[in-house]
Design a protein around this motif. Sequence first.
Motif, PDB file in Angstrom:
ATOM      1  N   GLY A  52       5.109  11.252  -2.572  1.00 53.35           N
ATOM      2  CA  GLY A  52       6.448  10.669  -2.581  1.00 53.35           C
ATOM      3  C   GLY A  52       7.257  11.096  -1.372  1.00 53.35           C
ATOM      4  O   GLY A  52       8.026  10.330  -0.801  1.00 53.35           O
ATOM      5  N   LYS A  53       7.084  12.321  -0.960  1.00 53.68           N
ATOM      6  CA  LYS A  53       7.752  12.862   0.235  1.00 53.68           C
ATOM      7  C   LYS A  53       6.691  13.520   1.110  1.00 53.68           C
ATOM      8  O   LYS A  53       5.683  14.011   0.613  1.00 53.68           O
ATOM      9  N   ASP A  54       6.952  13.541   2.385  1.00 53.51           N
ATOM     10  CA  ASP A  54       5.988  14.159   3.307  1.00 53.51           C
ATOM     11  C   ASP A  54       6.457  15.576   3.610  1.00 53.51           C
ATOM     12  O   ASP A  54       7.246  15.793   4.522  1.00 53.51           O
ATOM     13  N   THR A  63       0.830  -1.198   0.000  1.00 51.56           N
ATOM     14  CA  THR A  63       0.000   0.000   0.000  1.00 51.56           C
ATOM     15  C   THR A  63       0.867   1.252   0.000  1.00 51.56           C
ATOM     16  O   THR A  63       0.581   2.218  -0.711  1.00 51.56           O
ATOM     17  N   PHE A  64       1.936   1.254   0.788  1.00 52.46           N
ATOM     18  CA  PHE A  64       2.853   2.396   0.787  1.00 52.46           C
ATOM     19  C   PHE A  64       3.466   2.595  -0.594  1.00 52.46           C
ATOM     20  O   PHE A  64       3.668   3.720  -1.046  1.00 52.46           O
ATOM     21  N   ALA A  65       3.779   1.506  -1.283  1.00 45.58           N
ATOM     22  CA  ALA A  65       4.340   1.605  -2.630  1.00 45.58           C
ATOM     23  C   ALA A  65       3.317   2.224  -3.588  1.00 45.58           C
ATOM     24  O   ALA A  65       3.667   3.060  -4.419  1.00 45.58           O
ATOM     25  N   TRP A  66       2.050   1.830  -3.474  1.00 49.40           N
ATOM     26  CA  TRP A  66       1.017   2.426  -4.318  1.00 49.40           C
ATOM     27  C   TRP A  66       0.892   3.915  -4.042  1.00 49.40           C
ATOM     28  O   TRP A  66       0.736   4.708  -4.960  1.00 49.40           O
ATOM     29  N   MET A 112      -3.832  11.353   0.602  1.00 49.58           N
ATOM     30  CA  MET A 112      -3.823   9.890   0.654  1.00 49.58           C
ATOM     31  C   MET A 112      -5.173   9.329   0.215  1.00 49.58           C
ATOM     32  O   MET A 112      -5.230   8.351  -0.531  1.00 49.58           O
ATOM     33  N   TYR A 113      -6.258   9.954   0.664  1.00 50.65           N
ATOM     34  CA  TYR A 113      -7.578   9.525   0.217  1.00 50.65           C
ATOM     35  C   TYR A 113      -7.707   9.679  -1.297  1.00 50.65           C
ATOM     36  O   TYR A 113      -8.214   8.793  -1.980  1.00 50.65           O
ATOM     37  N   LEU A 114      -7.245  10.802  -1.821  1.00 56.64           N
ATOM     38  CA  LEU A 114      -7.318  11.018  -3.264  1.00 56.64           C
ATOM     39  C   LEU A 114      -6.493   9.978  -4.022  1.00 56.64           C
ATOM     40  O   LEU A 114      -6.909   9.487  -5.074  1.00 56.64           O
ATOM     41  N   LEU A 172      -8.488   3.004  -6.935  1.00 57.67           N
ATOM     42  CA  LEU A 172      -9.691   2.189  -7.003  1.00 57.67           C
ATOM     43  C   LEU A 172     -10.506   2.492  -8.272  1.00 57.67           C
ATOM     44  O   LEU A 172     -11.050   1.572  -8.896  1.00 57.67           O
ATOM     45  N   VAL A 173     -10.576   3.761  -8.676  1.00 61.59           N
ATOM     46  CA  VAL A 173     -11.302   4.118  -9.889  1.00 61.59           C
ATOM     47  C   VAL A 173     -10.614   3.502 -11.106  1.00 61.59           C
ATOM     48  O   VAL A 173     -11.275   3.008 -12.021  1.00 61.59           O
ATOM     49  N   LYS A 174      -9.299   3.506 -11.093  1.00 61.75           N
ATOM     50  CA  LYS A 174      -8.536   2.906 -12.186  1.00 61.75           C
ATOM     51  C   LYS A 174      -8.846   1.408 -12.298  1.00 61.75           C
ATOM     52  O   LYS A 174      -9.041   0.867 -13.380  1.00 61.75           O
TER      53      LYS A 174
END
Length: 95
Positions: free
Chosen positions: A65-67, A54-57, A79-81, A87-89
Amino acid sequence: MREVARGLGLELEVVARPYAGVRGVWVREGEEVPEIPREGGFKPLPKRWVVERTFAWMGRNRRLGKDYEYHPEVTEAWMYLGMIRLLVKRLARAA
């Protein structure tokens, strides 16, 4: 800690690792530590790869990529976006 959990109506179970060299084995407080045979080689933990995947996705989204966001709410929204995009993909591919 237990008093706080009880006050909130939560059930708290304290577990401890038997010793640092063994992963994935937990015992309840006061129970005896079972003898575990040592195995060689790499074995991924059952749930850890799901989190790492999940982190990789999330890392595929440039903004995540960076915080570097000042407010944690902004990072949470991105993160939600990112997950909505994923999921839409997938839904579009399945249709």
